[in-house]
Design an enzyme around this catalytic site. Structure first.
Site, PDB file in Angstrom:
ATOM      1  N   GLU A 188       2.618   4.865  -4.316  1.00 31.59           N
ATOM      2  CA  GLU A 188       2.562   5.710  -5.525  1.00 31.59           C
ATOM      3  C   GLU A 188       3.848   6.518  -5.807  1.00 31.59           C
ATOM      4  O   GLU A 188       4.033   6.881  -6.972  1.00 31.59           O
ATOM      5  CB  GLU A 188       1.375   6.664  -5.419  1.00 31.59           C
ATOM      6  CG  GLU A 188       0.040   5.998  -5.552  1.00 31.59           C
ATOM      7  CD  GLU A 188      -0.315   5.117  -4.351  1.00 31.59           C
ATOM      8  OE1 GLU A 188      -0.963   4.078  -4.542  1.00 31.59           O
ATOM      9  OE2 GLU A 188       0.096   5.459  -3.223  1.00 31.59           O
TER      10      GLU A 188
ATOM     11  N   ASP B 173       0.836  -1.197   0.000  1.00 29.20           N
ATOM     12  CA  ASP B 173       0.000   0.000   0.000  1.00 29.20           C
ATOM     13  C   ASP B 173       0.877   1.256   0.000  1.00 29.20           C
ATOM     14  O   ASP B 173       2.087   1.191   0.258  1.00 29.20           O
ATOM     15  CB  ASP B 173      -0.906  -0.018   1.235  1.00 29.20           C
ATOM     16  CG  ASP B 173      -2.067   0.952   1.113  1.00 29.20           C
ATOM     17  OD1 ASP B 173      -2.414   1.343  -0.013  1.00 29.20           O
ATOM     18  OD2 ASP B 173      -2.647   1.306   2.158  1.00 29.20           O
TER      19      ASP B 173
ATOM     20  N   ASP C 244      -9.069   2.858  -2.344  1.00 29.68           N
ATOM     21  CA  ASP C 244      -9.950   3.376  -1.297  1.00 29.68           C
ATOM     22  C   ASP C 244     -11.275   3.863  -1.871  1.00 29.68           C
ATOM     23  O   ASP C 244     -11.525   5.071  -1.973  1.00 29.68           O
ATOM     24  CB  ASP C 244      -9.251   4.505  -0.546  1.00 29.68           C
ATOM     25  CG  ASP C 244      -8.006   4.018   0.173  1.00 29.68           C
ATOM     26  OD1 ASP C 244      -7.940   2.814   0.462  1.00 29.68           O
ATOM     27  OD2 ASP C 244      -7.110   4.826   0.448  1.00 29.68           O
TER      28      ASP C 244
END
Length: 922
Positions: free
Chosen positions: A431, A428, A601
């Site tokens: 990015e 997670d 999300d």
């Protein structure tokens, strides 16, 4: 797990996106392009030089001379490469970093169905499909713009075009005229239409006038912006080279397979990952996790894998467990029990690594120390550590281009697995995300541990549309079940600066800045979904520097790709000879070779349930077929009706997981009796068809074509199906028509191919009565999802059990859905479900024709489970004789044109597929 919104308490600048700025320069109007010279043609392509006609310098400085290389790489692929002759200030994406479509031998031009034509001055090119005489791509009439921080090319499109791809974003399947697509990895909680976690610069152009399709892929790791209009497409890049691939198709299936085969075929998943997964941010203790596992069994809802979000960590540090909430000895007992029951465990691993305070002798974190010794972290331009801020406080970031990083990461995984025997990894925040702008911890890391610069937790107050109607009697319940929350204070005053914001013009003074230019504030401002903030907001800054000198500006969207690659190879050490299972948030072309993906999300809202279908189909295009979303929704509060419908929809996605946010209402499927019942019903279907699903995933690993499919892919000549995204197919044989809105007990759906095709109701086996293109109304009471089987296909099944391990031990079954000619076909693939290198496998082909079903097994993998049942749909009259091999079967049923035979175990005791079988009815 979501990152909360960034507070405006650090220095940043606002950049107004060029596409919305009426005063921004139009490169097509102010630039003149290039002229082609020195052209030489070979048997397999051509090459030459492009010379600048006139200085433009609209968003950077022009390159005076470019090289052009055109290669016919295979019968179905053409590659056009354009890059500066002088590459001093240009980042060229290495083949060793991101898979470049391989070329063993080039294809002679005369053998290709593609034709490359050009004009010399100003230079433009056109790609034509020879067999259909159609223009696939043409830059004619628009100048090529090639500057150090801005590249632009254009192509014409036919009016009424139908494009798909260009992600990642929450959007419909079609990229319709007027869409503006920004491709830049971004930690943002699923805004509609905004750029989010992954970057996939591929589009498929499906044309109904010629019944052909083709694909276009731009291999470049910089920020992309694509403007789609009625009859044109404009592609903009913030640097790098032009490396464009054209895939000929001519069907959508072939385009996807050609593209995915070129970037890297998806890995074959372990069988167990097709089971049901449960997670939430808010399993505060290992005891809570144990209670959830017990509750699933108590309510007889299959649970394959339990996941934990960052709750399990010691102060949110990777590769640790909280000694109080997840005491290691107790946690290990829980995991031992899980594994003894053939269940699995997957923890989250975040992107950033905690930087301990050197002033606090008790602040010990060996993972950081080892990484520092290995020189495994990103640096500032001056050579100091780049220090951002994420969940644990001030953090550093692994440098996936540094030589020592893989060894350090592998050791960290191996050492941790010895303590916490996980079965897969959830990546997670990759990015890659940071909660502050710039290297904010360079002077502040001695304050560690500090809290994130915002409040964490607190009950969400939003509910889905229709909640007050369907759940009105439950409102008092919802008001009474909130957790006790801890208000987390922000960091100390020395950890942040005064709120400051500066607006930067879209055409600043540094247009002609030497070298790479202004990488922190590029002169062309993309439509970045961070409130128009600069590229450093909620991310590692563009000037963060890798060990080889590469700056993050050039490879930002590859950070998630890098950690996925590293984790995959680390897991090969953790689980020798077994297939690693990874689910990553940030992805790039080729990521499917290592990872699955979830939709990030999302929100507990009907709109996000609706968009989940187009998300799943898009990731099939992108080469990541193992996809799912957080069923019932992650952010906000779900409710009984939404969760009921979503649990049933999610059961037909390859990756099936329920996950929600900290503070929201509980949404495990056993919370509501109706959801529990609907879940048991749909899981019985899912687990029953797991052999069919696993076969589809195996085929995806060999061909690149995904298990989940748009109707328009399976029926490419029916234009009315082009925009259908409320239905989808699982393989060629199963059609799913979910309810996607509240307070209804029906759903509308189409049945492609009728009257030539026949469709059977999964539950009743009734054939559907529908006309061509007719949108018919189907009964859909709460707890029921419409599923139909396509005539002409054989679906292998296995009696479902509580886990996939137990299911694989059960008897086999076959569902044979005859088409109008009385025929059907199908395939089954079987192996041990976990070996990295499959040495023994079994493939069984099924053919039904003229009142007989034939099985043709081939392979060395031994299947000892017997065949228990055969169900044949569409048998026109009651048979007088039914046989399996030489054995006559008298105990059969014939109801509603359906022949059903049970209790065949004694006739196939050596194993269902140990030898060819013939099942006949007459």
């Amino acid at each position: 797990m979501s990152s909360s919104p960034l507070r405006s308490d650090v220095l940043h600048r606002t950049q107004y996106p060029n596409i919305f700025d009426p005063n921004a320069a139009n490169a097509n109007e102010v630039c003149s392009g290039y002229s082609l010279s020195g052209l030489q043609t070979t048997e397999t392509g051509l090459y030459g030089r492009l010379n600048l006609l006139k200085e433009c310098n609209v968003y950077g400085y022009d390159f005076d001379e470019l090289s052009l290389l055109v290669e016919f790489q295979s019968a179905d692929r053409l590659n056009v490469q354009i890059q500066p002759v002088d590459l001093t200030d240009v980042y060229v994406l290495p083949d060793s970093l991101v898979t470049k479509p391989g070329v063993e031998t080039l294809t002679p031009i005369v053998d290709s169905d593609l034709v490359f034509t050009y004009t010399t001055s100003p230079f433009s090119f056109t790609v034509i499909r020879k067999s259909a005489g159609e223009i696939l791509f043409s830059t004619a009439g628009n100048p090529l713009v090639y500057e150090n921080q801005f590249i632009q090319f254009n192509t014409s499109l036919p009016k009424g075009h139908f494009l798909t791809g260009l992600g990642e974003s929450i959007h419909g399947l079609q990229q319709e005229p007027g869409a503006n697509k920004t491709l830049y990895a971004n930690d943002n909680g699923n805004p509609i239409d905004g750029n989010i976690y992954g970057v996939h610069p591929i589009y498929v152009d499906q044309r109904y006038d010629t019944n052909t399709s083709h694909g276009v892929y731009v291999r470049n790791s910089h920020a992309h912006e694509i403007l789609i209009r009625d009859e044109s497409l404009t592609w903009r890049l913030l640097g790098g080279t032009l490396d464009i691939y054209f895939f000929t198709g001519p069907t959508v299936k072939e385009v996807i397979s050609q593209y995915v085969s070129a970037i890297g075929l998806p890995n074959l998943i372990p069988y167990w990952t097709l089971g049901y997964h449960q997670c939430r941010w808010g399993y505060h203790t290992s005891d809570m996790v144990g209670e959830v596992v017990e509750n699933f069994r108590k309510f007889d809802i299959p649970l394959e894998t339990i996941w934990t979000d960052i709750d399990y960590m010691d102060s949110y540090k990777d590769f640790t467990t909280d000694p109080h909430r997840y005491p290691l000895d107790k946690f290990q007992v829980l995991l031992e029990t899980l594994h003894a029951n053939h269940q699995h465990y997957i923890p989250i691993v975040d992107a950033a690594i905690y930087h301990p305070s050197p002033l606090n002798k008790s602040d010990i974190y060996p993972v950081f120390d080892d990484g520092l010794t290995a020189e495994a972290f990103l640096k500032n331009p001056d050579g100091s550590l780049y220090i951002g801020a994420v969940w644990p406080g001030y953090t550093v970031y692994p440098d996936w281009l540094a030589s020592g990083t893989q060894g350090w990461w592998t050791k960290s995984m191996v050492d941790w697995h010895k303590k916490v025997p996980f079965d897969g990894i959830w990546l997670d925040m990759n990015e890659v995300s940071s909660f502050c702008v710039g290297s904010c911890g360079s002077k502040n890391y001695t304050q560690n541990p500090v809290h994130p610069p915002f409040d964490v937790g607190g009950p969400p107050t939003t509910f889905p549309l229709g909640f007050n109607i369907t759940n009105s009697t439950d409102i008092p319940y919802y008001n009474s079940i909130w957790y006790t929350y801890t208000h987390t204070p922000g960091p100390s005053s020395t950890a942040t600066t005064t709120s400051t914001s500066t607006t930067v013009s879209t055409n600043p003074m540094n247009t002609k800045a030497p070298g790479k230019g202004n990488i922190n504030y590029p002169p062309y401002a993309i439509n970045h979904d961070q409130g128009n903030h600069d590229l450093a907001v909620h991310a590692v800054s563009p000037n963060a520097t890798h060990a080889d000198g590469t700056v993050e500006y050039d490879v930002h969207s590859l950070w998630g790709y890098g950690i996925t690659n590293a984790t995959y190879h680390a897991l090969l050490e953790v689980f020798p000879d077994k297939r690693p299972f990874i689910v990553s948030r940030s992805t790039f072309p080729g990521s499917g070779s290592w990872t699955a993906h979830w939709g990030g999300d999302n929100t507990a809202d009907w709109a996000y349930m609706y968009f989940s279908i187009s998300q799943a189909l898009s990731f099939g295009v992108f080469g990541i077929p193992m996809f799912g979303v957080d069923v019932c929704g992650f952010g906000g509060n779900t409710d009984m009706e939404l969760c009921n419908r979503w649990m049933q929809l999610g059961a037909f996605f390859p990756f099936y997981r329920n996950h929600n946010t900290l503070g929201a209402v509980d949404q495990e499927p056993y919370v509501w009796a109706s959801v529990a019942e609907a879940t048991r019903t749909v899981m019985a279907i899912r687990y029953n068809i797991l052999p069919y699903y696993y076969t589809l995933m195996y085929e995806a690993s060999k061909t690149g074509f995904p298990a989940l499919r748009a109707l328009s892919w399976e029926f490419p000549y029916d234009k009315s199906l082009a925009s259908v995204e409320t239905q989808f197919m699982v393989g060629e044989a199963i059609l799913v028509t979910p309810v996607l809105e509240p307070s209804v007990d029906y759903v509308k759906g189409v049945f492609p191919g009728v009257p030539d095709e026949v469709w059977y109701d999964y539950y009743t086996h009734d054939p559907v009565r529908a006309g061509p293109g007719e949108n018919i109304t189907l009964a859909a009471p709460l707890g029921h999802i419409n599923v139909h089987i396509r005539g002409g296909y054989v679906i292998p099944t296995q009696k479902p059990a509580y886990t996939t391990t137990e299911s694989r031990k059960n008897e086999w079954g076959l569902t044979v859905a005859l088409d109008k000619a009385g025929s059907a076909k199908g395939t089954l693939y079987v192996d041990d479900g976990e070996s990295l290198v499959v040495e023994e496998s079994l493939v069984v082909d099924f053919v039904a024709t003229h009142g007989s079903l034939y099985t043709f097994p081939r392979g060395t993998y031994v299947v000892c489970q017997p065949l228990g049942s055969i169900t044949v749909l569409g048998v026109e009259s009651k048979p007088s004789v039914v046989t399996l091999g030489e054995a006559k079967i008298s105990n059969f049923t014939y109801v509603n044109n359906t022949l059903s035979v049970q209790n065949l175990q004694s006739l196939t005791s050596a194993g269902a597929w140990s030898a060819p079988l013939v099942f006949s009815w007459d």
